[in-house]
Design a protein around this motif. Sequence first.
Motif, mmCIF file in Angstrom:
data_model
loop_
_atom_site.group_PDB
_atom_site.id
_atom_site.type_symbol
_atom_site.label_atom_id
_atom_site.label_comp_id
_atom_site.label_asym_id
_atom_site.label_seq_id
_atom_site.Cartn_x
_atom_site.Cartn_y
_atom_site.Cartn_z
ATOM 1 N N LEU A 1 -8.406 7.704 6.868
ATOM 2 C CA LEU A 1 -8.361 6.840 5.705
ATOM 3 C C LEU A 1 -7.036 6.906 5.477
ATOM 4 N N TYR A 2 -6.031 6.019 4.773
ATOM 5 C CA TYR A 2 -4.777 5.724 4.553
ATOM 6 C C TYR A 2 -4.611 5.142 3.006
ATOM 7 N N ARG A 3 -3.699 5.439 2.366
ATOM 8 C CA ARG A 3 -3.462 4.862 1.024
ATOM 9 C C ARG A 3 -2.055 4.375 0.897
ATOM 10 N N LEU A 4 -2.101 3.238 0.364
ATOM 11 C CA LEU A 4 -0.790 2.722 -0.339
ATOM 12 C C LEU A 4 -0.858 2.459 -1.874
ATOM 13 N N THR A 5 0.298 2.882 -2.623
ATOM 14 C CA THR A 5 -0.005 2.819 -4.008
ATOM 15 C C THR A 5 1.328 1.862 -4.423
ATOM 16 N N LEU A 6 0.908 0.770 -5.041
ATOM 17 C CA LEU A 6 1.739 -0.282 -5.581
ATOM 18 C C LEU A 6 1.974 -0.078 -7.036
ATOM 19 N N PRO A 7 3.330 -0.249 -7.352
ATOM 20 C CA PRO A 7 3.431 -0.250 -8.952
ATOM 21 C C PRO A 7 2.685 -1.336 -9.882
ATOM 22 N N ALA A 8 2.664 -1.331 -11.109
ATOM 23 C CA ALA A 8 1.924 -2.003 -11.687
ATOM 24 C C ALA A 8 2.710 -3.382 -11.855
ATOM 25 N N GLN A 9 3.950 -3.463 -11.651
ATOM 26 C CA GLN A 9 4.523 -4.826 -11.483
ATOM 27 C C GLN A 9 5.526 -4.832 -10.221
ATOM 28 N N LEU A 10 5.405 -6.027 -9.533
ATOM 29 C CA LEU A 10 6.481 -6.097 -8.234
ATOM 30 C C LEU A 10 7.500 -6.971 -8.808
ATOM 31 N N ILE B 1 -4.515 0.949 -2.734
ATOM 32 C CA ILE B 1 -5.243 0.290 -1.710
ATOM 33 C C ILE B 1 -5.546 1.184 -0.683
ATOM 34 N N TRP B 2 -6.901 1.341 -0.292
ATOM 35 C CA TRP B 2 -7.395 2.277 0.680
ATOM 36 C C TRP B 2 -7.673 1.566 1.853
ATOM 37 N N ILE B 3 -7.099 2.028 2.963
ATOM 38 C CA ILE B 3 -7.197 1.249 4.318
ATOM 39 C C ILE B 3 -7.862 2.120 5.366
ATOM 40 N N GLY B 4 -8.874 1.732 6.149
ATOM 41 C CA GLY B 4 -9.391 2.451 7.186
ATOM 42 C C GLY B 4 -10.398 1.545 7.922
ATOM 43 N N ARG B 5 -11.030 2.307 9.039
ATOM 44 C CA ARG B 5 -11.899 1.531 9.831
ATOM 45 C C ARG B 5 -13.250 1.607 9.009
ATOM 46 N N THR B 6 -13.613 2.608 8.502
ATOM 47 C CA THR B 6 -14.731 2.721 7.622
ATOM 48 C C THR B 6 -14.727 2.665 6.030
ATOM 49 N N ASP B 7 -15.676 2.023 5.435
ATOM 50 C CA ASP B 7 -15.697 1.979 3.947
ATOM 51 C C ASP B 7 -15.446 3.236 3.438
ATOM 52 N N PRO B 8 -14.463 3.523 2.504
ATOM 53 C CA PRO B 8 -14.293 4.780 1.960
ATOM 54 C C PRO B 8 -15.217 5.389 0.863
ATOM 55 N N GLY B 9 -16.095 4.351 0.300
ATOM 56 C CA GLY B 9 -17.162 4.515 -0.512
ATOM 57 C C GLY B 9 -16.744 4.708 -1.991
ATOM 58 N N GLY B 10 -17.804 4.622 -2.763
ATOM 59 C CA GLY B 10 -17.393 4.731 -4.421
ATOM 60 C C GLY B 10 -16.523 3.871 -4.987
ATOM 61 N N ARG C 1 -13.673 3.492 -4.377
ATOM 62 C CA ARG C 1 -12.533 2.915 -3.477
ATOM 63 C C ARG C 1 -12.895 1.821 -2.693
ATOM 64 N N SER C 2 -14.341 1.592 -2.663
ATOM 65 C CA SER C 2 -14.712 0.329 -1.764
ATOM 66 C C SER C 2 -14.052 -0.716 -2.524
ATOM 67 N N ALA C 3 -13.935 -1.097 -3.643
ATOM 68 C CA ALA C 3 -13.260 -2.399 -4.371
ATOM 69 C C ALA C 3 -12.005 -2.566 -3.817
ATOM 70 N N ASN C 4 -11.168 -1.633 -3.454
ATOM 71 C CA ASN C 4 -9.770 -1.718 -2.846
ATOM 72 C C ASN C 4 -9.761 -1.419 -1.412
ATOM 73 N N TRP C 5 -10.864 -1.454 -0.634
ATOM 74 C CA TRP C 5 -10.627 -1.346 0.793
ATOM 75 C C TRP C 5 -10.020 -2.400 1.533
ATOM 76 N N LEU C 6 -9.198 -2.258 2.411
ATOM 77 C CA LEU C 6 -8.645 -3.084 3.413
ATOM 78 C C LEU C 6 -9.061 -2.579 4.804
ATOM 79 N N PRO C 7 -9.997 -3.269 5.453
ATOM 80 C CA PRO C 7 -10.774 -3.031 6.702
ATOM 81 C C PRO C 7 -9.817 -2.858 7.758
ATOM 82 N N ALA C 8 -9.688 -1.780 8.556
ATOM 83 C CA ALA C 8 -8.830 -1.776 9.844
ATOM 84 C C ALA C 8 -10.014 -2.244 11.156
ATOM 85 N N PRO C 9 -9.439 -2.529 12.240
ATOM 86 C CA PRO C 9 -10.373 -2.828 13.386
ATOM 87 C C PRO C 9 -11.075 -1.401 13.709
#
Length: 433
Positions: free
Chosen positions: A326-335, A383-392, A394-402
């Motif tokens: 699993l990987y994570r990207l954290t973005l600020p509240a405002q860009l 944002i949670w990034i990975g090949r499988t659903d991170p669950g809980g 985190r699923s709402a913010n999951w970006l699926p990888a191949p």
Amino acid sequence: MNRRELLAMAGVLGLAPSWAPSWAQARQTGDAAAASAARDAWLYALPLIEMATARARMLKMPGAAINALNHSRTLTDHTGRAVTTPNNDTLYSTAFLDLTKGPVTLTIPVTGTRYYSVAVMDMFTNNNVVLGTRTVGGEGGIFTLVGPGQAATGPNPTRIATAHAWLLIRTLVNDNADLAAAHKVQDGFGLKGPAATATPAYAAREAAPAAYFAAARQLLAADPAPPTDLRLLRRTSAYLGAGPFDAAAADEGVDNARMITVFAKGRQTFVNGWAYPRANLGDYGQDYLYRAIVALQGLGALPVAEAMYMKAAGDDGAGNFKGDGLYRLTLPAQLPLDGFWSLSMYEVTPDGQYFFTDNPLRRYAIGDRTAGLKRNADGTLDIWIGRTDPGGERSANWLPAPKAGPFSMTLRTYLPRAELLNGQFRFAPITPV
């Protein structure tokens, strides 16, 4: 290619010299100067070849024609393979133009607050003009697209550098419920011009040197290069001009050019995990090498004032992720932007191009319009990034990888503000969890 040339090219590309010795093993069978000229000729012509290839693909679409708009009514998904590195934020409307028989009239409808852009690129992939939210506003208008040497008559005359060009419209879609409204905006765009003759077929980039350079000469005859390219054209005249050329030197030079495109992919300067675009993206001047690489990796890229594309460094520091965790990207509240943003996921093809990947959510990107995202208490977004659903949660913010194979991510920011353009603001890296 000798070692000196190799290291010089590495410096131009901003690449680490660690891979340079492998290039030094390149064949030295032909005359060195002739081989170098073939290399540079191949790279110089690559944008023309890629534009011709994209035009041929478009004309195979049902109802497609020169000087006529073809609307995509759905957002690009994993089945879209026409142009590398597509977005999943906007509907595309596209047309290839033929201005040889006279100007083409473009009508832009009233769009209100909806983001749109109409980029008109010459055959060398330079954005000659971007008409859109930033430059025209939401009230629309009528514009006359004028080719070289033509009288600038008609409303809002807009000069295009080559007689053939690519017009690419991006219309923002908020969500699936917004598609019908976005279609109405698309239908308001109009294009009217003279009937065009049939477009010849041209060799693609995979062609043998003789066929590739023959196609390049045909394309340059139809759309001559600007006078500012004369120095290079004189040096490469054996390949892009009248010829003749030595086959062995051509083979060596083309092999080296292809190696450059392979090694240059992802070998960019990364700042805290991201490669930021150069200031001349989309309007390249005499930066022929950068122009060639962008034509291969992101044909149709907008200039940075309109959009900034940031590529993640990946596990290998060259833009590719290969891990199964699993990987994570954290973005600020405002860009710092006045438009919208998105993080897109791509599978990497064997030839180094980037396309969306099939996944159970049919989610190809996460952005500011993605429904159901869960922000942290301070407004930041993980944002949670990975090949499988991170669950809980985190699923709402999951970006699926191949499911398998390397993948790549691009972060897009539209209408960036000064602090993003000048480098005062930098994104946090994507990190393994």
